[in-house]
Scaffold this motif. Sequence first.
Motif, PDB file in Angstrom:
ATOM      1  N   ILE A 284     -15.406  -7.920  -5.918  1.00  0.00           N
ATOM      2  CA  ILE A 284     -14.653  -8.978  -6.588  1.00  0.00           C
ATOM      3  C   ILE A 284     -13.625  -9.532  -5.610  1.00  0.00           C
ATOM      4  N   PRO A 285     -13.609 -10.835  -5.378  1.00  0.00           N
ATOM      5  CA  PRO A 285     -12.662 -11.406  -4.422  1.00  0.00           C
ATOM      6  C   PRO A 285     -11.252 -11.480  -4.998  1.00  0.00           C
ATOM      7  N   ILE A 286     -10.310 -10.909  -4.290  1.00  0.00           N
ATOM      8  CA  ILE A 286      -8.911 -10.955  -4.704  1.00  0.00           C
ATOM      9  C   ILE A 286      -8.046 -10.870  -3.448  1.00  0.00           C
ATOM     10  N   THR A 287      -6.896 -11.516  -3.501  1.00  0.00           N
ATOM     11  CA  THR A 287      -5.950 -11.490  -2.384  1.00  0.00           C
ATOM     12  C   THR A 287      -4.673 -10.801  -2.856  1.00  0.00           C
ATOM     13  N   ALA A 288      -4.204  -9.808  -2.091  1.00  0.00           N
ATOM     14  CA  ALA A 288      -3.009  -9.047  -2.452  1.00  0.00           C
ATOM     15  C   ALA A 288      -1.812  -9.506  -1.630  1.00  0.00           C
TER      16      ALA A 288
ATOM     17  N   GLU B 274      -1.498  -9.900   2.149  1.00  0.00           N
ATOM     18  CA  GLU B 274      -0.624 -10.937   2.678  1.00  0.00           C
ATOM     19  C   GLU B 274       0.847 -10.614   2.431  1.00  0.00           C
ATOM     20  N   ASN B 275       1.718 -11.556   2.806  1.00  0.00           N
ATOM     21  CA  ASN B 275       3.168 -11.327   2.897  1.00  0.00           C
ATOM     22  C   ASN B 275       3.891 -11.621   1.583  1.00  0.00           C
ATOM     23  N   HIS B 276       4.621 -10.622   1.109  1.00  0.00           N
ATOM     24  CA  HIS B 276       5.595 -10.722   0.023  1.00  0.00           C
ATOM     25  C   HIS B 276       6.868 -10.095   0.607  1.00  0.00           C
ATOM     26  N   PRO B 277       8.047 -10.640   0.368  1.00  0.00           N
ATOM     27  CA  PRO B 277       9.242 -10.126   1.055  1.00  0.00           C
ATOM     28  C   PRO B 277       9.457  -8.626   0.853  1.00  0.00           C
ATOM     29  N   LEU B 278      10.241  -8.033   1.753  1.00  0.00           N
ATOM     30  CA  LEU B 278      10.445  -6.593   1.756  1.00  0.00           C
ATOM     31  C   LEU B 278      11.002  -6.066   0.441  1.00  0.00           C
ATOM     32  N   THR B 279      11.991  -6.777  -0.127  1.00  0.00           N
ATOM     33  CA  THR B 279      12.724  -6.237  -1.277  1.00  0.00           C
ATOM     34  C   THR B 279      12.667  -7.112  -2.520  1.00  0.00           C
TER      35      THR B 279
ATOM     36  N   THR C 248      -3.146  -5.563  10.420  1.00  0.00           N
ATOM     37  CA  THR C 248      -3.526  -6.949  10.162  1.00  0.00           C
ATOM     38  C   THR C 248      -2.291  -7.842  10.222  1.00  0.00           C
ATOM     39  N   ARG C 249      -2.511  -9.090  10.569  1.00  0.00           N
ATOM     40  CA  ARG C 249      -1.420 -10.058  10.653  1.00  0.00           C
ATOM     41  C   ARG C 249      -1.553 -11.048   9.499  1.00  0.00           C
ATOM     42  N   PRO C 250      -0.609 -11.076   8.569  1.00  0.00           N
ATOM     43  CA  PRO C 250      -0.726 -11.981   7.423  1.00  0.00           C
ATOM     44  C   PRO C 250      -0.579 -13.444   7.835  1.00  0.00           C
ATOM     45  N   THR C 251      -1.183 -14.326   7.048  1.00  0.00           N
ATOM     46  CA  THR C 251      -1.065 -15.758   7.282  1.00  0.00           C
ATOM     47  C   THR C 251      -0.513 -16.506   6.073  1.00  0.00           C
TER      48      THR C 251
END
Length: 313
Positions: free
Chosen positions: A137-141, A183-188, A217-220
């Motif tokens: 199932i395609p999903i992006t975290a 992918e990127n979600h802020p630290l806090t 991995t490097r998020p975009t």
Amino acid sequence: MTIVADAARTALMGDVAPVFRSVRVAAVAAVAVLLAGCATNGRSGGTADGPGGDTTGAALGSTATTAAPRSDATTRPLDGPPGAVPRRGEVKEIQATGSLPPVISSIPTNRKVVFLTIDDGWEQDPGFLAQVRDQRIPITAFAMRDAVEAKGTPDPAGGPGRFVGAGKWGYFRSLRDARVPVENHPLTHPNLRLLGYDAQRQEICGASITLRRQLGTRPTLFRPPFGNYNTDTLRAVKNCGLKSVLLWTATVQPGGKIAYQVPDKRLRPGDILLLHFRPNLARDFRILVDKIKRRGFELGNLQAYLDAATPRR
């Protein structure tokens, strides 16, 4: 060699018929063993492996010998990222606004395809991982460090969790191995509008560094908490090497219910749905996926569609 030697010895003694009978029996037994080995070692995994699969690893037969070992699901090679990909000319280009990264809430397509995304990382439900992996199932975290490492108080929505921080970064490495982009979600998880540029940059660049160190991995893509951002956010996103800011058009609530942000309260082509790592995630995710398919929508590969919508960026 022992059978042949014994046969020769017996033949010299004149008892030929029993010798050939024993050799024939031994040969049949050997062939049976080889065929049994091929049936066991050549079998593929026993889980649904297509985008439309509705099972979560049920055995293919009525006996234990007909089902593949459970480890097959984690060791078999995957044939590329899952999900529908755009057809030639299907996706309209998202126009850039100056030099800052675009802010994207939906994909410009008329095809009945939607995109699943999931935020934070508190509830690390193994059943959810199994569904994503086995049914492809395609999903992006979008992983938040403090949630993944279980620092602080989990999201209270959905009730008490059973798997808060259960696997930490190992859980997200398993998601990565199941072809889930992380992918990127802020630290806090701050409200970025309340922070100055330097503080925003520290949160965003720090998250990218953490993902690279933990997952290789490097998020975009970047997702701002609560959907809140400003010009400083976009500047920080660009300077941290990220390409786009991703918002959403609907959220998924406990029980797999879809909360729409449009007046007609229905799915639309190109919608981006937002889930969270909350309690009962495996159950709610199953309900959601079934609901989307019953309404005639495909689940799309978000990165493939973004590549088509934002060429050469």
